[in-house]
Scaffold this active site. Sequence first.
Site, short mmCIF file in Angstrom:
data_model
loop_
_atom_site.label_atom_id
_atom_site.label_comp_id
_atom_site.label_asym_id
_atom_site.label_seq_id
_atom_site.Cartn_x
_atom_site.Cartn_y
_atom_site.Cartn_z
NE ARG A 24 -10.06 -6.18 3.03
CZ ARG A 24 -8.99 -5.41 3.15
NH1 ARG A 24 -8.61 -4.64 2.15
NH2 ARG A 24 -8.30 -5.39 4.26
CB VAL A 25 -14.45 -1.68 1.68
CG1 VAL A 25 -13.88 -0.32 2.01
CG2 VAL A 25 -15.26 -1.62 0.39
N GLY A 26 -11.24 -2.24 2.62
CA GLY A 26 -10.29 -2.25 3.73
C GLY A 26 -10.31 -0.96 4.52
CG ASP A 27 -6.64 0.07 6.27
OD1 ASP A 27 -6.59 -0.84 5.42
OD2 ASP A 27 -5.69 0.84 6.49
CB THR A 56 -0.85 -0.02 1.30
OG1 THR A 56 -1.79 -1.07 1.17
CG2 THR A 56 -1.56 1.30 1.54
CB THR A 81 0.67 0.60 5.08
OG1 THR A 81 0.88 -0.72 4.56
CG2 THR A 81 1.93 1.04 5.82
N GLY A 82 -0.95 -1.76 6.43
CA GLY A 82 -0.94 -2.95 7.28
C GLY A 82 -2.23 -3.71 7.14
CG HIS A 83 -4.64 -7.54 8.83
ND1 HIS A 83 -5.53 -7.88 9.82
CD2 HIS A 83 -4.99 -8.26 7.74
CE1 HIS A 83 -6.38 -8.78 9.33
NE2 HIS A 83 -6.07 -9.04 8.09
N GLY A 84 -5.68 -4.34 7.16
CA GLY A 84 -6.79 -3.39 7.19
C GLY A 84 -7.83 -3.68 8.25
#
Length: 505
Positions: free
Chosen positions: A390-393, A362, A413-416
Amino acid sequence: MSALHLDQYPEVGIFSVEPGNHQCLQEGSRSPLRDEVRHPCAAVYIQEDPGRPHHLLDSELLHTGLQCFAHFEGRIFFILDPILTEVCTTTETCFWTPSDSTRCRGHHPRETVTTLQADFLSHCKPVDLQPRPENPYSGHVDDEREYDHRVAVMQFSKINLPSRHHRRKCVYNQKTSRRRRDLALILRVPLQVIDMLPVVVVHGGAGHIPKERSDISISGVCAATRAGYVVLKGGGSSMDAVVEVVTQLENNPAYNAGRGSVLNMKGEVEMDAFVMDGKTLATGAVSAVRNIANPIQLARLVMDKTSHACLTAEGAAQFARSMGVPEVPMESLITDYARMRWRKNLAPDANPVECQMGKMGTVGAVAVDSEGVVACATSTGGILNKMEGRVGDTPCVGCGGYADNNSGAVSTTGHGEAIMKVVLARLILFHMEQGQSAEAASDSALAFMKSRVGGLGGVVTVDPQGNWAARFSSRQMAWAAAQKDILHYGLYTGEDFTQSIDEPH
Ligand SMILES: NC(=O)C[C@H](N)C(=O)O
């Protein structure tokens, strides 16, 4: 006389030396900004332009300026330029001109002013200030822009306060402001701003970057950071800079954003992007968009051209069409590397956790421009083999980023899913509002995310004064920052390599 409405100009205001200390304000001041004093700020003294008449500003502003003269202890900036005339053209009343000496007669303590001025100046040291990119008063004045380039700023190392006698004279002058010669305009500019700005900090995704890709990851963020810094040095806004940076990274196939995005379960690209402006708290986001080369630019259009904060999927595509954003074939966004990872992850013996870590990338940026305005931008292809839709952070306000001139800006950035649970970007700014530095706030929020929900990630953070941090709890994060013509960059924890901004990486 038409009044200047201070509340229309967030950068003009009354301030005190300490946040929350209103003592320097004139008793009974009617200023709408009275309660908005939060930061240590700069006072500005405007010297008359020998060639031009000055016009009287709103008398209230004059009053507060005088108060500032009388009470401000140390660390004051004076602008020795008739910038005020830009503001003043909204008013009719003539103030003073050197040729109009009649107005200086009698009660006007000309010597007092001169003495004060000399005294102030003897304790000044010049500080560079970038020409302002845009005249904040341009809505009212169109022929005064040249003044922007003539701004000289002086920073006091020490200042002698005017004596009581002088003060009384000043008070007198408030009443007869037509005769006043010196004006003080107060800007809400944190004192350190002058040296530390502009600054841009960029990340290319937290995760585990395979060895053979680490060089391109670093060089990409360095190049994009330089581009963002050029925008800022050229007088561009922090928003222009972060969008430029992220656009470059979206175009670079080394990252999981734009071209190079990871693929969802169906082997397709769906992207999320987000921008936020710290001056107005305006946000723009898109989620699950396809067939667009630069989702970050679409997010900015959502911010600029709609009354909404986020558009998704087909609605976002329609909006893109209506804005003339070209559609690109999905194939052009898919790299061999992304397809290889997708296939690998579908294999029966795949380790999904390991695969997720390998594909991070990201991209995001935060910046503070010479005006002290902060902004953030983040763009992503999401996580590998995500479900369709799927919508992330990233497009969620406060998760993928946040920007507020009162505290700073963050891009994450990272695990949403983990980032969303702790609202990571806003959590960092909350810690900063409680007094933590950008670095400490970033570390504590990342540590909290790890301990509370087991999530790893990384962030870039700035405060409005230009203090910045690039921190991560993952194994690596490609990052770079540009400030004071120095480029900083790193990949592993603890790294901070530096080089001149002009040196090619
Ligand atoms: N690599 C990433 O940062 C992924 C992004 N935060 C997401 O979960 O969508």
